[in-house]
Design an enzyme around this catalytic site. Sequence first.
Site, PDB file in Angstrom:
ATOM      1  N   THR A 121      14.542 -36.046  30.382  1.00  0.00           N
ATOM      2  CA  THR A 121      13.662 -34.941  29.997  1.00  0.00           C
ATOM      3  C   THR A 121      12.481 -35.517  29.234  1.00  0.00           C
ATOM      4  O   THR A 121      12.635 -36.062  28.138  1.00  0.00           O
ATOM      5  CB  THR A 121      14.419 -33.924  29.132  1.00  0.00           C
ATOM      6  OG1 THR A 121      15.506 -33.389  29.884  1.00  0.00           O
ATOM      7  CG2 THR A 121      13.506 -32.786  28.709  1.00  0.00           C
ATOM      8  N   ASN A 219      14.352 -24.631  29.501  1.00  0.00           N
ATOM      9  CA  ASN A 219      15.167 -24.672  28.287  1.00  0.00           C
ATOM     10  C   ASN A 219      14.581 -23.795  27.190  1.00  0.00           C
ATOM     11  O   ASN A 219      15.314 -23.167  26.415  1.00  0.00           O
ATOM     12  CB  ASN A 219      15.315 -26.110  27.801  1.00  0.00           C
ATOM     13  CG  ASN A 219      16.383 -26.863  28.568  1.00  0.00           C
ATOM     14  OD1 ASN A 219      17.105 -26.283  29.375  1.00  0.00           O
ATOM     15  ND2 ASN A 219      16.491 -28.159  28.341  1.00  0.00           N
ATOM     16  N   CYS A 271      19.843 -30.608  24.007  1.00  0.00           N
ATOM     17  CA  CYS A 271      18.716 -30.165  24.831  1.00  0.00           C
ATOM     18  C   CYS A 271      17.845 -29.108  24.173  1.00  0.00           C
ATOM     19  O   CYS A 271      16.653 -29.326  23.941  1.00  0.00           O
ATOM     20  CB  CYS A 271      19.232 -29.651  26.177  1.00  0.00           C
ATOM     21  SG  CYS A 271      20.001 -30.926  27.200  1.00  0.00           S
ATOM     22  N   LYS A 274      15.961 -30.059  20.802  1.00  0.00           N
ATOM     23  CA  LYS A 274      15.015 -31.151  21.048  1.00  0.00           C
ATOM     24  C   LYS A 274      13.861 -30.711  21.935  1.00  0.00           C
ATOM     25  O   LYS A 274      12.688 -31.027  21.664  1.00  0.00           O
ATOM     26  CB  LYS A 274      15.756 -32.330  21.684  1.00  0.00           C
ATOM     27  CG  LYS A 274      14.873 -33.487  22.137  1.00  0.00           C
ATOM     28  CD  LYS A 274      15.724 -34.641  22.636  1.00  0.00           C
ATOM     29  CE  LYS A 274      16.433 -34.330  23.933  1.00  0.00           C
ATOM     30  NZ  LYS A 274      15.523 -34.267  25.086  1.00  0.00           N
TER      31      LYS A 274
END
Length: 459
Positions: A121, A219, A271, A274
Amino acid sequence: MKITIIGTGYVGLVTGACLAELGNDVLCLDLDANKVAILNNGGIPIHEPGLDVIVAANRANGRLKFTTDVAASVAHGDIQFIAVGTPPDEDGSADLQYVLAAAKNIGKYMQGFKVVIDKSTVPVGTAEKVSKVIAAELSQRNAKECSFSVVSNPEFLKEGAAVEDFMRPDRIVIGSDNDAVGLHAKALVKQLYTPFNRNRERTYWMDVRSAEFTKYAANAMLATRISFMNELANLADCVGVDIEAVRHGIGSDPRIGHSFLYAGCGYGGSCFPKDVQALERTAREYDQDLLILRAVESVNDNQKQVLGKKIIARFGENLAGHHFALWGLAFKPNTDDMRAASSRVLLRELLSRGATISVHDPVAMDEARRVLALDFADQPEQLARITYVSNPMDATNKADALLIVTEWKAYRSPDFSQLKSQLKNPIIFDGRNLFDPQDMTDLGIEYHGIGRSVLTQAK
């Protein structure tokens, strides 16, 4: 196809094992010799349901290998997946040092054409940085015979369901260039993912920057839904509303849907926290202020304190002499991941007030011991007040209340008669709304959920 995976962490190991399962010849590189030794000896360094079976089967048939040899890994794969960590930097941006180090090694050792796929990512513009690093290495070597194309292929794996997500994806996002080299890379990537598209086309082709952005946007949207419902749940507690009834009411609208609308004690993991921070950091670089995402992060930080506040409101500011049972340590079920777990915030709050706590988690006990030892390194006297038990019911013995932080299936249908007999007080603080308030009241259990105080208000 010959595939190299750089990094055997969560994303890299799942990607490598699943691609090997489809018949590809996969070599996984990691510079951590201990981790490679574990994998070569049949072990798995992470907990992910079903992954051990796939790794073992493909190691046995020779399609999946592990190495610390950088030159050998670059030589092996026509396609090089970069799947290393991108931890948050001090300013919240994604730390790309491991991604760029992997790119540097590819440029240093490659011979001939390579497709370099960013699986990690990474923020918008990373593919361009990777290209520059590789090109600089090739220029230094005067390797004019070598060419490459950098492709963005973000992962959309849920911890605890990663193997299923990879093998039966709802979408495959691929960003590539449209020049001659990019079109050649696109053809190879299309061939690689052909087995996933037999039933229907799942691949979404786009430019590289849009693919990089898509991962962060996905996300951020999911994190937003969670924080939105948590904020409404806190208001529901004040006005006597059952947030579960509200969830069903709004989720029935097809424009909204039911997913990620569960109120609780905050999201965690590697995930969402962050990626929300990294997207905010990217926005600031372009003089943009993502007000919604700032609120999402703030709401989540506050939500991790809600359960502790409910406990303090019930038992008082000074918790010395009080003993609690805590079920669930990992940030979510089906993983041992303790990163940004809500349990860590709750434990710090209760222990700082003098409480003792017996804790249980089906798989995260060893990881919890390691992480909590670091969290309380400067407060060993607080760490000593944590007791780890192997059976969830053992934790409840003579406890003042049961605290539920992670929604493991094993916690959904306990023996409530035994629970009542073992607890000093029949009280449950349910951070994941596993139980129905009316059922608990009928059983004679004092119940505190998240956004479910309607019965308490009615009294």
